[in-house]
Design an enzyme around this catalytic site. Structure first.
Site, PDB file in Angstrom:
ATOM      1  CG  HIS A 247     -14.873 -67.392   8.507  1.00 54.22           C
ATOM      2  ND1 HIS A 247     -15.251 -65.759   7.829  1.00 54.22           N
ATOM      3  CD2 HIS A 247     -15.460 -67.485  10.277  1.00 54.22           C
ATOM      4  CE1 HIS A 247     -16.441 -65.753   8.675  1.00 54.22           C
ATOM      5  NE2 HIS A 247     -16.782 -66.569   9.258  1.00 54.22           N
ATOM      6  CG  ASP A 248     -12.702 -66.406   4.697  1.00 57.18           C
ATOM      7  OD1 ASP A 248     -12.352 -66.995   4.108  1.00 57.18           O
ATOM      8  OD2 ASP A 248     -14.133 -66.534   5.810  1.00 57.18           O
TER       9      ASP A 248
ATOM     10  N   GLY B  38     -14.475 -63.065  11.537  1.00 54.68           N
ATOM     11  CA  GLY B  38     -14.071 -63.033  10.046  1.00 54.68           C
ATOM     12  C   GLY B  38     -14.045 -62.009   9.661  1.00 54.68           C
TER      13      GLY B  38
END
Length: 271
Positions: free
Chosen positions: A127-128, A145
């Site tokens: 994520h991200d 992340g």
């Protein structure tokens, strides 16, 4: 673009949910699942047993191999089911078992992948993350992340990158390396813990950087990491000397940015 293009070829054993946007000449093989908020650009090919889910947009001419899961929810204890996104550019290949997760609200809500990237089997983009163009993730590479990977980086098989780490343009990460700290542009890092061993001279040469320029970048590397001060102070001190060398300035700018992680060096990680 809206709906399913007439030229798309969808296997009768695939599931494409209502609301999905499927571009021209897309091929979707058997046992694939495409969610209702997915957009597939023109020319994409999902071979078989591929899952594309969430609020995911994939650009043109992607090839996605069996058992890849693209756009899954972030693997984060802070995620509470909010709708976040994954955006992938053009001409990306995702081999068997690749996973890419959507962003988290706390991280800006977006995972972004650029163009012309190659993701080998079982590599993971968490994520991200923010990925540029012409990047290669070899087999079993793991990006935690909030990782940033700039253009033309190559990560060797089995390497793992700590969350919030930055990897500068055209760096090379050796296989099975643990990347716990930021890696400068053109840097070469190997080992567990990872040690910055020098410059990616092969990559620079292939990119057309002249040998005289490479020698200057090497000199600057020594000044930064072997000088009496900290790497950040040394980098600031030599800036005026290299204003006519974009490659060195790129490294100096990278070092000057405030970061969540410290800087990889030839000494960090050694006993």
């Amino acid at each position: 673009m809206s709906g399913i293009a007439a030229s798309a070829v969808i296997h009768p054993l695939a599931v494409v949910e209502d609301g999905a946007v499927v571009g021209e000449n897309v091929k979707i093989g058997p046992f694939c699942h495409v969610g209702p908020k997915v957009t597939l650009g023109d020319g994409c090919e999902l071979l078989s047993h591929v899952s594309v889910t969430g609020l995911t947009t994939i650009g043109r001419n992607a090839r996605i191999f069996p058992c890849a899961v693209i756009g899954g929810e972030p693997q984060s204890v802070h995620h509470e089911g909010e709708e976040t996104t994954l955006s992938i550019g053009d001409n990306c290949t995702m081999r068997e078992g690749v996973t890419m997760n959507a962003g988290t609200v706390g991280g800006g809500g977006k995972t972004i992948v650029g163009n012309n990237n190659l993701f080998l089997a079982n590599s993971h983009v968490a994520h991200d993350c923010r990925l540029g163009d012409h990047i290669i993730l070899s087999n079993n590479v793991m990006l935690a992340g909030h990782v940033t990977v700039e253009d033309r980086v190559i990560l060797g098989g089995g390497s793992a990158v700590h969350q919030f780490t930055r990897i500068g343009r055209q760096a090379f990460i050796g296989g099975l390396s643990a990347v716990s700290y930021d890696v400068i542009p053109y840097g070469m890092l190997n080992g567990n813990p990872g040690v910055l061993g020098g410059l990616n001279v092969v990559g620079m040469t292939r990119a057309g950087v002249e040998r005289s320029v490479i020698h200057r970048v090497r000199r600057a590397f020594k000044q930064i990491f072997e000088g009496e001060g900290s790497a950040r102070a040394n980098a600031a001190a030599i800036r005026e000397e290299y204003l006519d060398c974009p490659q060195v300035i790129e490294i100096l700018d990278f070092i000057a940015v405030e970061s969540d992680r410290a800087l990889s060096s030839p000494f960090r990680g050694k006993n």
